[in-house]
Motif scaffolding. Structure first.
Motif, mmCIF file in Angstrom:
data_model
loop_
_atom_site.group_PDB
_atom_site.id
_atom_site.type_symbol
_atom_site.label_atom_id
_atom_site.label_comp_id
_atom_site.label_asym_id
_atom_site.label_seq_id
_atom_site.Cartn_x
_atom_site.Cartn_y
_atom_site.Cartn_z
ATOM 1 N N ILE A 29 -36.743 -21.482 -49.107
ATOM 2 C CA ILE A 29 -36.781 -22.362 -47.932
ATOM 3 C C ILE A 29 -35.399 -22.978 -47.742
ATOM 4 C CG2 ILE A 29 -37.997 -24.275 -46.821
ATOM 5 C CD1 ILE A 29 -39.989 -23.961 -49.358
ATOM 6 N N ASP A 30 -34.820 -22.722 -46.583
ATOM 7 C CA ASP A 30 -33.531 -23.326 -46.244
ATOM 8 C C ASP A 30 -33.379 -23.272 -44.734
ATOM 9 O OD1 ASP A 30 -30.645 -23.839 -45.881
ATOM 10 O OD2 ASP A 30 -30.536 -23.586 -48.049
ATOM 11 N N ASP A 31 -32.901 -24.365 -44.126
ATOM 12 C CA ASP A 31 -32.752 -24.354 -42.672
ATOM 13 C C ASP A 31 -31.618 -23.445 -42.221
ATOM 14 O OD1 ASP A 31 -31.051 -26.166 -43.909
ATOM 15 O OD2 ASP A 31 -30.865 -27.409 -42.114
ATOM 16 N N ASP A 32 -30.832 -22.936 -43.165
ATOM 17 C CA ASP A 32 -29.785 -21.948 -42.871
ATOM 18 C C ASP A 32 -30.358 -20.551 -43.141
ATOM 19 O OD1 ASP A 32 -27.589 -20.221 -42.871
ATOM 20 O OD2 ASP A 32 -26.229 -21.806 -43.553
ATOM 21 N N LYS A 33 -30.648 -19.811 -42.079
ATOM 22 C CA LYS A 33 -31.274 -18.501 -42.227
ATOM 23 C C LYS A 33 -30.419 -17.542 -43.045
ATOM 24 C CE LYS A 33 -33.776 -18.660 -37.823
ATOM 25 N NZ LYS A 33 -33.996 -17.984 -36.513
ATOM 26 N N VAL A 70 -42.561 -18.764 -58.095
ATOM 27 C CA VAL A 70 -41.468 -19.729 -58.119
ATOM 28 C C VAL A 70 -41.101 -20.083 -56.674
ATOM 29 C CG1 VAL A 70 -39.679 -17.933 -58.185
ATOM 30 C CG2 VAL A 70 -39.173 -20.218 -59.110
ATOM 31 N N ILE A 71 -40.621 -21.298 -56.484
ATOM 32 C CA ILE A 71 -40.200 -21.760 -55.155
ATOM 33 C C ILE A 71 -38.768 -22.262 -55.250
ATOM 34 C CG2 ILE A 71 -40.588 -23.473 -53.325
ATOM 35 C CD1 ILE A 71 -43.575 -23.422 -54.090
ATOM 36 N N LEU A 72 -37.938 -21.855 -54.298
ATOM 37 C CA LEU A 72 -36.536 -22.266 -54.219
ATOM 38 C C LEU A 72 -36.335 -22.931 -52.857
ATOM 39 C CD1 LEU A 72 -33.677 -22.178 -55.507
ATOM 40 C CD2 LEU A 72 -33.373 -19.931 -54.454
ATOM 41 N N THR A 73 -36.008 -24.226 -52.857
ATOM 42 C CA THR A 73 -35.924 -24.932 -51.577
ATOM 43 C C THR A 73 -34.685 -25.818 -51.500
ATOM 44 O OG1 THR A 73 -37.035 -26.483 -50.076
ATOM 45 C CG2 THR A 73 -37.388 -26.827 -52.430
ATOM 46 N N ASP A 74 -34.109 -25.853 -50.295
ATOM 47 C CA ASP A 74 -33.020 -26.774 -50.016
ATOM 48 C C ASP A 74 -33.583 -28.201 -49.966
ATOM 49 O OD1 ASP A 74 -30.456 -27.589 -49.404
ATOM 50 O OD2 ASP A 74 -30.713 -27.323 -47.241
ATOM 51 N N TYR A 76 -31.950 -31.052 -48.147
ATOM 52 C CA TYR A 76 -31.747 -31.708 -46.853
ATOM 53 C C TYR A 76 -32.059 -30.760 -45.713
ATOM 54 C CZ TYR A 76 -29.500 -35.185 -49.761
ATOM 55 O OH TYR A 76 -29.266 -36.131 -50.722
ATOM 56 N N MET A 77 -33.218 -30.960 -45.082
ATOM 57 C CA MET A 77 -33.663 -30.150 -43.953
ATOM 58 C C MET A 77 -34.292 -31.065 -42.911
ATOM 59 S SD MET A 77 -35.405 -26.899 -45.966
ATOM 60 C CE MET A 77 -36.475 -27.959 -46.950
ATOM 61 N N PRO A 78 -34.344 -30.641 -41.651
ATOM 62 C CA PRO A 78 -34.910 -31.490 -40.591
ATOM 63 C C PRO A 78 -36.405 -31.754 -40.815
ATOM 64 C CG PRO A 78 -33.629 -29.667 -39.671
ATOM 65 C CD PRO A 78 -33.785 -29.387 -41.129
ATOM 66 N N GLU A 79 -36.826 -32.970 -40.563
ATOM 67 C CA GLU A 79 -38.229 -33.407 -40.583
ATOM 68 C C GLU A 79 -38.847 -33.444 -41.972
ATOM 69 O OE1 GLU A 79 -40.742 -31.462 -37.773
ATOM 70 O OE2 GLU A 79 -39.260 -31.531 -36.173
ATOM 71 N N ILE A 80 -38.786 -32.344 -42.679
ATOM 72 C CA ILE A 80 -39.403 -32.280 -44.010
ATOM 73 C C ILE A 80 -38.318 -31.942 -45.029
ATOM 74 C CG2 ILE A 80 -41.122 -31.116 -45.455
ATOM 75 C CD1 ILE A 80 -42.692 -30.521 -42.913
ATOM 76 N N SER A 81 -38.163 -32.787 -46.033
ATOM 77 C CA SER A 81 -37.105 -32.575 -47.021
ATOM 78 C C SER A 81 -37.592 -31.706 -48.174
ATOM 79 C CB SER A 81 -36.633 -33.925 -47.578
ATOM 80 O OG SER A 81 -37.627 -34.469 -48.425
ATOM 81 N N GLY A 82 -36.655 -31.272 -48.983
ATOM 82 C CA GLY A 82 -37.003 -30.514 -50.184
ATOM 83 C C GLY A 82 -37.828 -31.334 -51.159
ATOM 84 N N HIS A 83 -37.603 -32.641 -51.173
ATOM 85 C CA HIS A 83 -38.406 -33.512 -52.037
ATOM 86 C C HIS A 83 -39.871 -33.523 -51.578
ATOM 87 C CE1 HIS A 83 -34.598 -35.955 -53.258
ATOM 88 N NE2 HIS A 83 -34.725 -34.838 -53.957
ATOM 89 N N ILE A 99 -37.409 -25.073 -57.757
ATOM 90 C CA ILE A 99 -35.971 -25.278 -57.962
ATOM 91 C C ILE A 99 -35.391 -25.832 -56.662
ATOM 92 C CG2 ILE A 99 -33.770 -24.158 -58.473
ATOM 93 C CD1 ILE A 99 -35.457 -21.992 -59.958
ATOM 94 N N LEU A 100 -34.691 -26.947 -56.752
ATOM 95 C CA LEU A 100 -34.056 -27.559 -55.591
ATOM 96 C C LEU A 100 -32.606 -27.118 -55.496
ATOM 97 C CD1 LEU A 100 -35.417 -31.213 -55.851
ATOM 98 C CD2 LEU A 100 -36.321 -29.338 -54.468
ATOM 99 N N MET A 101 -32.089 -26.999 -54.272
ATOM 100 C CA MET A 101 -30.679 -26.657 -54.085
ATOM 101 C C MET A 101 -30.102 -27.525 -52.969
ATOM 102 S SD MET A 101 -31.123 -22.854 -52.414
ATOM 103 C CE MET A 101 -32.279 -22.536 -51.069
ATOM 104 N N THR A 102 -28.811 -27.846 -53.083
ATOM 105 C CA THR A 102 -28.156 -28.692 -52.083
ATOM 106 C C THR A 102 -26.662 -28.436 -52.065
ATOM 107 O OG1 THR A 102 -27.819 -30.965 -51.329
ATOM 108 C CG2 THR A 102 -27.855 -30.600 -53.699
ATOM 109 N N GLY A 103 -26.099 -28.644 -50.884
ATOM 110 C CA GLY A 103 -24.644 -28.561 -50.743
ATOM 111 C C GLY A 103 -23.994 -29.923 -50.861
ATOM 112 N N ASN A 104 -24.788 -30.970 -51.105
ATOM 113 C CA ASN A 104 -24.269 -32.321 -51.265
ATOM 114 C C ASN A 104 -24.689 -32.884 -52.630
ATOM 115 O OD1 ASN A 104 -23.200 -32.654 -48.483
ATOM 116 N ND2 ASN A 104 -25.369 -32.437 -47.930
#
Length: 365
Positions: A29-33, A70-74, A76-83, A99-104
């Protein structure tokens, strides 16, 4: 700006066992396709079944409907966050590592991910072999968890089977002991069995949970087990007992309790046996308990036991007719016996009283 490194070819030197990936289902899951496509392209070459979405709400629906390894999610995403995704996944798929991932990246994000229950944390831009190693560890963890669950389920099934076998053995052993006791007195042969049949019927009328019926039936079989310690001269006496003899007869509840209470599986049964001569008005024995201090199952047992005593012939009395039995319980409701149990008995007798009486007076010996 898309934040990723070019996709390398998967290599075995990554430290993961190649077979750990084959056929495993991952949700990305990532808002960047572009990131989703690159990750799934890489993981597809490892043999994984990769489902991805750039719409968090779609991910929520899939997590509620599907199973993932397993789930891999960003984050910071619009409306619904990875948290938010993490919290949902932990509730819906508690054995699936997330597993959470972030660019920040920040210390706060790392601590928060751990606090919320994330399996691991990836920082963008990341190398794909790092993703592979992280996923390999997560899948190995899930493999161990699922194997442990399967082992626990296997053990539980074995325990249930052994418990059922022991329960059956115990019940038949108790039945044999009860029959041996009743053989001393031809007038009470079949008494424990008859009381057991009636006590289960009354329990059903009163809505007692079915898992308690077996203990009630056992208590019915064993409620007079303490009479093993009562002399035949008292137990089989055709006339009225003297005060001294009656006091000795009352000891059978103590004897029965001390026989049964040391056996862990009969702890509750021993209580019902101990209390089956108490009265609602506190004038019973051995402790003079009253009202709700007497266990409800003991109250059911005492009514069932007395019904059988009245409905069958004894050395000191003939069998009573149904109307006389009904009148007796109506008169004693609230003083000797629990009114609710008496009402349940009367309701049962209204429906099948004559049939029960015939069986008690001739069919259960």
């Amino acid at each position: 700006m898309t934040n990723y490194l070019p996709v390398p070819k998967p290599v075995e030197a990554s430290g993961s066992e190649p077979e750990i990936f084959h056929g495993k289902k991952i949700l990305v899951i990532d808002d960047d396709k572009t990131i989703c496509v690159l990750i799934c392209e890489y993981l597809g070459k490892l043999g994984m079944d990769c489902l991805w979405t750039s719409v968090p709400r779609t991910a929520v629906e899939w997590i509620q409907e599907k199973e993932f390894d397993v789930i891999l999610t960003d984050i910071y995403m619009p409306e619904i966050s990875g948290h938010d995704i993490l919290s949902l996944a932990l509730a819906q798929l508690p054995h699936t590592p997330v597993i959470l991932m972030t660019g920040n990246p920040s210390l706060h994000n790392t601590i928060e991910a751990i606090r919320l229950g994330a399996y691991d944390y990836l920082t963008k831009p990341f190398k794909m072999n790092v993703v592979e190693m992280t996923l390999g560890r997560a899948l190995h963890y899930r493999k161990l968890v699922m194997e442990n669950l399967a082992y626990q389920n296997h053990l539980e099934i074995q325990v249930q089977e052994r418990t059922r076998e022991l329960s059956d053995f115990l019940f038949h052993a108790v039945q044999s002991l009860s029959l041996a006791l009743e053989a001393r007195d031809p007038y009470t042969q079949g008494h424990g069995y008859r009381v057991g049949e009636l006590v289960v019927k009354l329990a059903g009328e009163l809505g007692v949970a079915e898992e308690e019926h077996q203990a009630l039936r056992l208590a019915s079989q064993l409620h007079d087990i303490g009479k093993i310690g009562i002399p035949d001269s008292i137990l089989l006496k055709p006339g009225k007992l003297t005060t001294t003899e009656y006091d000795l007869m009352k000891d059978h509840v103590f004897i029965g309790y001390h026989i049964l209470s040391p056996i862990p599986s009969l702890k509750e049964v021993s209580r019902y046996v101990y209390e089956h001569h108490e009265r609602m008005d506190g004038k019973g024995y051995p402790r003079g308990l009253a009202g709700s201090d007497i266990h409800v199952n003991s109250r059911i047992l005492m009514v069932s036991e007395v019904y059988d005593a009245l409905a069958t012939e004894r050395t000191y009395k003939p069998a009573w007719p149904l109307r006389k039995i009904r009148d007796y319980f109506l008169e004693q409701a609230g003083t000797a016996y629990d009114p609710d149990v008496v009402n349940a008995l009367l309701s049962l007798l209204d429906k099948e009283g004559e049939e029960i009486l015939k069986l008690f007076q001739g069919g259960f010996s």
